[in-house]
Structures are given as structure tokens and as C-alpha cells.
Design a protein around this motif. Sequence first.
Motif, PDB file in Angstrom:
ATOM      1  N   GLY A 160       0.701  -1.011  -0.177  1.00  0.00           N
ATOM      2  CA  GLY A 160       0.035  -0.074   0.156  1.00  0.00           C
ATOM      3  C   GLY A 160       0.865   1.154   0.247  1.00  0.00           C
ATOM      4  N   TYR A 161       0.149   2.407  -0.435  1.00  0.00           N
ATOM      5  CA  TYR A 161       0.991   3.564  -0.408  1.00  0.00           C
ATOM      6  C   TYR A 161       0.283   4.800   0.404  1.00  0.00           C
ATOM      7  N   ARG A 162       1.073   5.569   0.892  1.00  0.00           N
ATOM      8  CA  ARG A 162       0.363   6.812   1.680  1.00  0.00           C
ATOM      9  C   ARG A 162       1.257   7.986   1.452  1.00  0.00           C
ATOM     10  N   THR A 163       0.776   9.325   1.688  1.00  0.00           N
ATOM     11  CA  THR A 163       1.288  10.451   1.412  1.00  0.00           C
ATOM     12  C   THR A 163       2.260  10.502   2.617  1.00  0.00           C
ATOM     13  N   VAL A 164       3.513  11.181   2.270  1.00  0.00           N
ATOM     14  CA  VAL A 164       4.491  11.438   3.381  1.00  0.00           C
ATOM     15  C   VAL A 164       4.015  12.651   4.038  1.00  0.00           C
ATOM     16  N   ALA A 165       3.997  12.667   5.345  1.00  0.00           N
ATOM     17  CA  ALA A 165       3.684  13.834   6.150  1.00  0.00           C
ATOM     18  C   ALA A 165       4.397  15.147   5.776  1.00  0.00           C
TER      19      ALA A 165
END
Length: 97
Positions: free
Chosen positions: A86-91
Amino acid sequence: MVASFEHLDILRKIAEPIRSLRKAPRECVEATILRLCEEGFLTLDELAELLDSRKDSLRNHYINPMLEDGRIEARYKNIRNHPRQGYRTVAGIEGEE
């Protein structure tokens, strides 16, 4: 797929402008991916469905370059082909100029 119907509805609304265009500008697709991945990890299958895009195209043109430049991160960093990757936006990335 995603945790709840309400969350899925929100994600669909975010993705709708990209879904409705045959060829969306690159900056718009990237910004939409960042918004979709803000709340948590989404798989390539989920992103492809939300954006009405082919997985290979999405991976090659958007996901891999965004991973390389650090705008998104992978859930399984050491196993690129993990079946539940999965992928998520880097804070902190979204608002920076």
C-alpha cells in the motif's frame, strides 16, 4: 477494500475529477493521489479502481516516480512486490512549495 462506506464515498469524490477525464494533466493526477493517500495506505488495486486507471500505467507513470522523490511511501518498504503493498502520502509534503 477501504474501511467504511463513508470513507470510500469521500475517496470517490476526491477521485471523481480524474475519473471523468480521459487524459488528466499529470499534476492533477499526482495531487489527487496525494489527497487519496493522506488518511492511510491504499493498494495499487484500490487506487486504480478509484482513478479508473490501469494498474501498470498508474505504477509506472505515477506511483514509482512519487516513491522515488519521497512524496509517498510504501507500507512494505523492503518488499516492493508484497501482495498487500500500500501507499500513503508522506506527512508534511502536501503543503510545501
